[in-house]
Enzyme design. Structure first.
Site, PDB file in Angstrom:
ATOM      1  N   ARG A   1      27.247  21.297 -49.963  1.00 31.27           N
ATOM      2  CA  ARG A   1      27.418  20.735 -48.616  1.00 31.27           C
ATOM      3  C   ARG A   1      27.631  21.819 -47.572  1.00 31.27           C
ATOM      4  O   ARG A   1      27.292  21.643 -46.406  1.00 31.27           O
ATOM      5  CB  ARG A   1      28.606  19.755 -48.631  1.00 31.27           C
ATOM      6  CG  ARG A   1      28.850  19.154 -47.306  1.00 31.27           C
ATOM      7  CD  ARG A   1      29.854  18.009 -47.185  1.00 31.27           C
ATOM      8  NE  ARG A   1      30.741  17.705 -48.259  1.00 31.27           N
ATOM      9  CZ  ARG A   1      31.949  18.247 -48.457  1.00 31.27           C
ATOM     10  NH1 ARG A   1      32.399  19.221 -47.663  1.00 31.27           N
ATOM     11  NH2 ARG A   1      32.697  17.863 -49.457  1.00 31.27           N
TER      12      ARG A   1
ATOM     13  N   ASP B   1      20.559  18.247 -24.529  1.00 33.29           N
ATOM     14  CA  ASP B   1      19.575  17.725 -25.479  1.00 33.29           C
ATOM     15  C   ASP B   1      18.235  18.290 -25.029  1.00 33.29           C
ATOM     16  O   ASP B   1      17.647  17.842 -24.050  1.00 33.29           O
ATOM     17  CB  ASP B   1      19.594  16.190 -25.463  1.00 33.29           C
ATOM     18  CG  ASP B   1      18.623  15.578 -26.480  1.00 33.29           C
ATOM     19  OD1 ASP B   1      17.669  16.273 -26.871  1.00 33.29           O
ATOM     20  OD2 ASP B   1      18.821  14.411 -26.854  1.00 33.29           O
TER      21      ASP B   1
ATOM     22  N   TYR C   1      19.107   9.844 -23.580  1.00 28.61           N
ATOM     23  CA  TYR C   1      18.519   9.082 -24.698  1.00 28.61           C
ATOM     24  C   TYR C   1      19.439   7.894 -25.011  1.00 28.61           C
ATOM     25  O   TYR C   1      20.646   8.094 -25.240  1.00 28.61           O
ATOM     26  CB  TYR C   1      18.418  10.051 -25.879  1.00 28.61           C
ATOM     27  CG  TYR C   1      17.872   9.508 -27.160  1.00 28.61           C
ATOM     28  CD1 TYR C   1      16.562   9.057 -27.249  1.00 28.61           C
ATOM     29  CD2 TYR C   1      18.666   9.464 -28.304  1.00 28.61           C
ATOM     30  CE1 TYR C   1      16.055   8.571 -28.451  1.00 28.61           C
ATOM     31  CE2 TYR C   1      18.168   8.990 -29.511  1.00 28.61           C
ATOM     32  CZ  TYR C   1      16.855   8.544 -29.564  1.00 28.61           C
ATOM     33  OH  TYR C   1      16.363   8.063 -30.751  1.00 28.61           O
TER      34      TYR C   1
ATOM     35  N   LYS D   1      11.335  15.693 -34.116  1.00 28.91           N
ATOM     36  CA  LYS D   1      10.200  15.720 -33.210  1.00 28.91           C
ATOM     37  C   LYS D   1       9.340  16.970 -33.475  1.00 28.91           C
ATOM     38  O   LYS D   1       8.648  17.016 -34.458  1.00 28.91           O
ATOM     39  CB  LYS D   1      10.697  15.655 -31.760  1.00 28.91           C
ATOM     40  CG  LYS D   1      11.707  14.505 -31.517  1.00 28.91           C
ATOM     41  CD  LYS D   1      11.067  13.145 -31.524  1.00 28.91           C
ATOM     42  CE  LYS D   1      12.048  11.984 -31.655  1.00 28.91           C
ATOM     43  NZ  LYS D   1      13.072  11.879 -30.646  1.00 28.91           N
TER      44      LYS D   1
HETATM   45  C1  LIG Z   1      14.366  11.094 -30.742  1.00 32.84           C
HETATM   46  C2  LIG Z   1      15.388  11.688 -29.893  1.00 32.84           C
HETATM   47  C3  LIG Z   1      16.694  11.854 -30.335  1.00 32.84           C
HETATM   48  C4  LIG Z   1      17.158  11.351 -31.670  1.00 32.84           C
HETATM   49  O1  LIG Z   1      16.490  11.905 -32.755  1.00 32.84           O
HETATM   50  P1  LIG Z   1      16.419  11.110 -34.148  1.00 32.84           P
HETATM   51  O2  LIG Z   1      16.046  12.155 -35.099  1.00 32.84           O
HETATM   52  O3  LIG Z   1      15.379  10.041 -33.944  1.00 32.84           O
HETATM   53  O4  LIG Z   1      17.769  10.522 -34.412  1.00 32.84           O
HETATM   54  C5  LIG Z   1      17.606  12.460 -29.507  1.00 32.84           C
HETATM   55  N1  LIG Z   1      17.266  12.870 -28.267  1.00 32.84           N
HETATM   56  C6  LIG Z   1      16.010  12.725 -27.795  1.00 32.84           C
HETATM   57  C7  LIG Z   1      15.690  13.204 -26.426  1.00 32.84           C
HETATM   58  C8  LIG Z   1      15.045  12.108 -28.575  1.00 32.84           C
HETATM   59  O5  LIG Z   1      13.811  11.935 -28.098  1.00 32.84           O
END
Ligand SMILES: *Cc1c(COP(=O)(O)O)cnc(C)c1O
Length: 394
Positions: free
Chosen positions: A60, A185, A113, A210
């Site tokens: 972990r 973010d 988000y 992403k």
């Molecule tokens: C998709 C996304 C997230 C969350 O990511 P996940 O892996 O789907 O939990 C957070 N911030 C932004 C801007 C996103 O597009």
């Protein structure tokens, strides 16, 4: 054996994407790190275990596989350290948890988000954190919202549904004058198109799901922090018990190697389609900061070095039923959540439902596109089918 070690600092970013996160001591002569499935680590002796000098202690807390990805991101971000989380959302929530405590005031952009907003409502507010939303276009005027107990500002630029750009340097300046952490973010720009640490961000987040992974087959989050925020982030990450499985980490490392070439193509096609959409009579407005007509273009041009494949556009004089007919007529654009993979996607977006500090008053219907790696002319032809379907009765 490979002749050189981790001397990646002097290379351009595209070269560093190839050379970084490949420590030779853990995987000898192979190009890629081994996928280590591990819970228990065996120690050589009581001294090796109890002296605290062992490099690895328990699955972990890190393996050669997870360390390779963390090291690569720490290098690319110019950060003090990086932790991994099982999703992008977990990265947003963990970063916030590491930056506030009960009794603190936290500012979050109104363009955030939506699941991050839900985390704040479900967890931070009941925990006794005072959460306040701000207009993403606020810039230096955020100063007026700062209180003696403000501990963190959570930014996202541009917003992933409504694409407002934020004046990060102005927000950082106001925050740092009062010792407040600024979180970002940075999923839209990735570390390649916006240099978080270079612009004063303390904690930067990627939904690795992403563009890092890039193939729509893994959920992953990453958080990198500067010296100021790193020790607390590392402690809270360890305390929460987050770990990401080695197969997913491996796929993220593999995705990272091609992230720059993929993004160049996403950007070129997105720009071509943004301009094409803008010229359509059915389109009111295209939301893409790289377009000169975008209200956030000046900030984008000043601070960013590129744009990804995610954009929005507003259909004029259009009912929801007609917008749905547009979507259902598309063949190449899949209807589904997420983005950043090789394939094109479309979603219908209605920000009216969740905004609290600002209102969304576009009269038309907002659609969001992820422009994938297909041929841009085929994508245009696909969108033509959508426009043709707008004749559906209201
Ligand atoms: C998709 C996304 C997230 C969350 O990511 P996940 O892996 O789907 O939990 C957070 N911030 C932004 C801007 C996103 O597009």
């Amino acid at each position: 054996m490979q002749k050189k070690k981790n001397c990646t600092k002097n290379y351009h970013t595209d070269t560093r994407l190839i050379t970084t996160g490949r420590p030779t001591e853990d995987h000898a002569c192979f190009v890629n790190p081994p996928v280590i499935h591990a819970s228990t680590v065996l120690f050589e002796s009581t001294d090796h275990l109890y002296s605290g000098k062992a490099k690895y202690s328990y699955g972990r807390r890190g393996t050669p596989t997870t360390n390779a990805l963390c090291d690569a991101l720490t290098d690319l971000e110019g950060a003090a350290g990086t932790v991994l989380t099982p999703s992008g959302l977990a990265a947003c929530s963990l970063a916030l948890l590491s930056a506030c405590k009960s009794g603190d005031h936290v500012l979050i952009t109104d363009s955030v988000y939506e699941p991050t907003r839900n985390f704040a409502a479900q967890v931070l507010t009941p925990m006794g954190v005072d959460v306040e939303y701000y207009d993403p276009r606020i810039g230096g005027e955020i100063n007026e919202l700062l209180r003696p107990n403000t501990s963190a500002i959570f930014t996202e630029s541009p917003g992933s549904q409504t694409f407002e750009m934020q004046d990060i340097p102005a927000i950082v300046e106001a925050a740092h004058a009062r010792d407040i952490l600024v979180l970002l973010d940075n999923t839209w720009a990735t570390p390649l198109f916006f240099d978080s640490m270079g612009h004063g961000i303390d904690i930067t987040i990627q939904a690795g799901t992403k563009y890092i992974v890039g193939h729509s087959d893994v959920m992953l989050g990453t958080i990198s922090a500067n010296e100021r925020a790193w020790s607390r982030l590392y402690e809270v990450h360890g305390a929460m018990g987050y770990h990401v499985g080695p197969d997913d980490v491996y796929l993220a490392l593999r995705g990272l190697r091609t992230m720059s070439v993929r993004l160049k193509q996403h950007q070129a096609s997105a720009m071509a389609l943004a301009k094409w959409l803008q010229a359509r009579p059915e389109v009111d407005r295209v939301l893409y900061p790289a377009l000169e007509s975008d209200p956030g273009h000046a900030i984008w041009k000043r601070d960013f070095t590129g744009a990804c494949g995610l954009l929005g556009f507003v259909l004029r004089d259009c009912s929801q039923k007609q917008a749905f007919a547009f979507i259902d007529a598309l063949e190449l654009f899949g209807l589904g959540y997420s983005w950043g993979g090789f394939e094109s996607l479309v979603t219908y977006v209605d920000p009216r439902g969740y905004r609290t500090a600002t209102t969304w008053d576009e009269p038309g219907r907002l659609l969001r596109l992820h422009i994938g790696l297909e041929d841009a002319d085929d994508l245009k032809a696909d969108l033509e089918k959508g426009f043709a379907a707008l004749v559906t009765p209201r």
